[in-house]
Design a protein around this motif. Structure first.
Motif, short mmCIF file in Angstrom:
data_model
loop_
_atom_site.label_atom_id
_atom_site.label_comp_id
_atom_site.label_asym_id
_atom_site.label_seq_id
_atom_site.Cartn_x
_atom_site.Cartn_y
_atom_site.Cartn_z
N ASN A 87 63.43 53.73 -15.24
CA ASN A 87 62.02 53.32 -15.28
C ASN A 87 61.87 51.81 -15.23
O ASN A 87 60.79 51.29 -15.53
N THR A 88 62.93 51.10 -14.89
CA THR A 88 62.87 49.64 -14.79
C THR A 88 61.93 49.27 -13.65
O THR A 88 62.06 49.76 -12.54
N ASN A 89 60.96 48.43 -13.95
CA ASN A 89 59.97 48.04 -12.95
C ASN A 89 60.51 46.90 -12.08
O ASN A 89 60.94 45.88 -12.60
N PRO A 90 60.45 47.08 -10.77
CA PRO A 90 60.88 46.00 -9.87
C PRO A 90 59.86 44.87 -9.86
O PRO A 90 58.67 45.09 -10.07
N THR A 91 60.33 43.67 -9.63
CA THR A 91 59.44 42.50 -9.57
C THR A 91 59.06 42.26 -8.12
O THR A 91 59.82 41.66 -7.37
N GLY A 92 57.91 42.76 -7.72
CA GLY A 92 57.40 42.50 -6.38
C GLY A 92 58.10 43.23 -5.25
O GLY A 92 57.80 43.00 -4.09
N MET A 93 59.01 44.13 -5.56
CA MET A 93 59.75 44.83 -4.51
C MET A 93 58.82 45.74 -3.70
O MET A 93 59.05 45.96 -2.52
N SER A 94 57.77 46.28 -4.33
CA SER A 94 56.90 47.22 -3.62
C SER A 94 56.12 46.55 -2.49
O SER A 94 55.53 47.23 -1.66
N ALA A 95 56.14 45.22 -2.43
CA ALA A 95 55.51 44.51 -1.32
C ALA A 95 56.38 44.55 -0.07
O ALA A 95 55.92 44.26 1.03
N LEU A 96 57.64 44.94 -0.23
CA LEU A 96 58.57 45.03 0.89
C LEU A 96 58.39 46.37 1.62
O LEU A 96 58.04 47.37 0.99
N PRO A 97 58.66 46.41 2.91
CA PRO A 97 58.59 47.69 3.62
C PRO A 97 59.62 48.68 3.08
O PRO A 97 60.72 48.30 2.71
N LEU A 98 59.21 49.93 3.03
CA LEU A 98 60.09 51.01 2.56
C LEU A 98 60.45 51.91 3.73
O LEU A 98 59.58 52.41 4.45
N TRP A 99 61.74 52.14 3.90
CA TRP A 99 62.25 53.16 4.82
C TRP A 99 62.64 54.31 3.89
O TRP A 99 63.65 54.25 3.20
N TYR A 100 61.79 55.35 3.85
CA TYR A 100 61.99 56.44 2.91
C TYR A 100 63.15 57.32 3.37
O TYR A 100 63.12 57.88 4.46
N SER A 101 64.15 57.44 2.55
CA SER A 101 65.34 58.24 2.85
C SER A 101 65.05 59.70 2.54
O SER A 101 64.83 60.06 1.39
N TYR A 102 65.02 60.50 3.58
CA TYR A 102 64.75 61.93 3.39
C TYR A 102 65.69 62.72 4.27
O TYR A 102 65.58 62.72 5.49
N ASP A 103 66.65 63.39 3.67
CA ASP A 103 67.62 64.17 4.43
C ASP A 103 67.81 65.50 3.74
O ASP A 103 68.45 65.59 2.70
N ASP A 104 67.22 66.53 4.35
CA ASP A 104 67.36 67.86 3.78
C ASP A 104 68.32 68.73 4.56
O ASP A 104 68.43 69.93 4.32
N GLY A 105 69.02 68.11 5.54
CA GLY A 105 69.99 68.86 6.32
C GLY A 105 69.39 69.73 7.40
O GLY A 105 70.09 70.48 8.05
#
Length: 130
Positions: A97-115
């Protein structure tokens, strides 16, 4: 590879770097390795991967976050465009639950691999401000 993509005349090439702090190396060493691999003229985005590979992250979520954020901040200050490659489960496993400092302003490439051989993001969920 980035070199092969450039030879094929792709004008925009992004990459990702798997981050691991269990090798007793400083974040500066990891930054040096990334910058050396990319070269001085790299202009794409570097997505920093946060995945809980075996033996890669310690149990101290706060330390893990400090380590990861230091890499992102230093690469950014060195002129690289940064993004994050992860998902809610991986992020929670590594950083808790550690909160990132400003990281959410960065683009996210959501990793989703269900096979599955399909594109379906029904399992995507929000995390850390994304």
């Amino acid at each position: 590879s980035n070199f092969a993509a450039a030879q094929a005349y792709f004008s925009h090439i992004d990459t990702y770097a798997t981050i691991c702090n269990a090798q007793n190396v400083s974040h500066k060493t990891i930054i040096s390795q990334i910058e050396s691999a990319l070269g001085a003229n790299y202009g794409g985005r570097v997505f920093l991967e946060a995945s809980p590979y075996a033996g890669c992250w310690g149990s101290n979520n706060s330390y893990n976050m400090e380590f990861f954020e230091a890499i992102a901040a230093d690469l950014h200050s060195d002129g690289y465009h940064i993004g994050i490659f992860s998902n809610s489960s991986n992020w929670q496993t590594i950083f808790g639950n550690t909160n990132p400092t400003g990281m959410s302003a960065l683009p996210l490439w959501y990793s989703y691999d269900d096979g599955q051989a399909e594109f379906e993001n029904s399992g995507q969920s929000s995390f850390a401000g994304w």
